[in-house]
Design an enzyme around this catalytic site. Sequence first.
Site, PDB file in Angstrom:
ATOM      1  CB  SER A  61     -38.172  47.282 -37.443  1.00  0.00           C
ATOM      2  OG  SER A  61     -37.574  46.180 -38.038  1.00  0.00           O
ATOM      3  CE  LYS A  64     -36.022  47.102 -40.633  1.00  0.00           C
ATOM      4  NZ  LYS A  64     -36.887  45.926 -40.713  1.00  0.00           N
ATOM      5  CE1 TYR A 186     -32.011  46.236 -40.995  1.00  0.00           C
ATOM      6  CE2 TYR A 186     -31.143  44.289 -39.893  1.00  0.00           C
ATOM      7  CZ  TYR A 186     -32.216  45.025 -40.345  1.00  0.00           C
ATOM      8  OH  TYR A 186     -33.491  44.555 -40.152  1.00  0.00           O
ATOM      9  CE1 TYR A 238     -41.202  44.823 -40.867  1.00  0.00           C
ATOM     10  CE2 TYR A 238     -42.068  44.405 -38.683  1.00  0.00           C
ATOM     11  CZ  TYR A 238     -41.065  44.848 -39.498  1.00  0.00           C
ATOM     12  OH  TYR A 238     -39.916  45.306 -38.943  1.00  0.00           O
ATOM     13  CB  VAL A 256     -38.851  42.221 -33.111  1.00  0.00           C
ATOM     14  CG1 VAL A 256     -39.525  41.888 -34.429  1.00  0.00           C
ATOM     15  CG2 VAL A 256     -37.360  42.425 -33.274  1.00  0.00           C
TER      16      VAL A 256
HETATM   17  N1  GLU Z   1     -33.285  43.546 -36.268  1.00  0.00           N
HETATM   18  C1  GLU Z   1     -34.515  42.872 -36.589  1.00  0.00           C
HETATM   19  C2  GLU Z   1     -34.312  41.976 -37.775  1.00  0.00           C
HETATM   20  O1  GLU Z   1     -33.672  42.359 -38.698  1.00  0.00           O
HETATM   21  C3  GLU Z   1     -35.566  43.900 -36.841  1.00  0.00           C
HETATM   22  C4  GLU Z   1     -36.931  43.294 -37.060  1.00  0.00           C
HETATM   23  C5  GLU Z   1     -38.049  44.137 -36.480  1.00  0.00           C
HETATM   24  O2  GLU Z   1     -37.881  44.884 -35.525  1.00  0.00           O
HETATM   25  O3  GLU Z   1     -39.170  44.012 -36.985  1.00  0.00           O
HETATM   26  O4  GLU Z   1     -34.798  40.873 -37.820  1.00  0.00           O
END
Ligand code: GLU
Length: 302
Positions: A61, A64, A186, A238, A256
């Site tokens: 993530s 992003k 993505y 988050y 993650v």
């Molecule tokens: N590729 C992961 C997902 O979409 C990213 C989540 C993350 O890194 O928090 O679940």
Amino acid sequence: METIIKSIYNNYINYIGTGKVADYIPPLAKVSPDKYAISICTVDGEKYNIGDYKEKFSIQSISKVFTLSMLAPMMGKEIWECVGKEPSGSPFNSLVQLEYEKGIPRNPFINAGALVITDKLLERVPGFSNELLQYVRSLAGSDDIDYNKEVSDSEYVTGERNKALAHMMKSFGNFKGKVSQVFRAYCNQCSIEMSTEQLAQAFLFLANKGINPLSGEQVVSYRDSKRINALMLTCGFYDESGDFAYRVGLPGKSGVGGGIVAIIPGKLSIAVWSPELNKYGNSCRGIATLADFTTELGISIF
Ligand code: GLU
């Protein structure tokens, strides 16, 4: 600075067993929980690294932030018609809130928000997946950055919840492209692998008024860099964003794969990697490291 980093690293070298390596994307489960790296780049060109800082990991993530930064100069304030800028207070892949809020994700850093950003980029950027790699490479000052096909394929096959988010947004008219195509892009962006050394360098533009210190290029305007930092502070972790602001006091973003990158505006960027995650999906040792870093150095944004 060097002494502080070394002492934090040594304090936390055995800090494992407190969380769990992500396993919902199967190849991520193979990463050893004891990996630990810290890298710092200052706007004055100093660098400090310790631990596994040359080893690449899945940025997940954290990507992003790169996609939002890429889209911001193309769309300006129109972005905020399709995605919000409020903390979600929900898990990163929650479907419930998206239904209540009529397919408009709370912010660009939850999965739904990032999927919308990627959808917009695919509409605007020919050869997007290649362009994104070039973009990240130029920020990091390194050509040695790539997608990991195994991780991308695995997420593509197992990511039913993310596909559901995209379909839900499409049903509300907030998603233009084909779900399979956007989701593939993505998965690719999440599978980018970088070391902490590369990641700290790649985020330095956000500590430097939007300017890439390596090339002098204005990557995003000062106004956008200020805004992206504000979003990282309020939404970068988050439903643990409040706690991260409380403990660390810096804008940042987690993934993650166990990476966290944070910045001190006008001063530096710091990347930490440690794969064990807490229940919110954020690196346990990464947060502890950064909390001590700002306290011991006596610098945070507060
Ligand atoms: N590729 C992961 C997902 O979409 C990213 C989540 C993350 O890194 O928090 O679940």
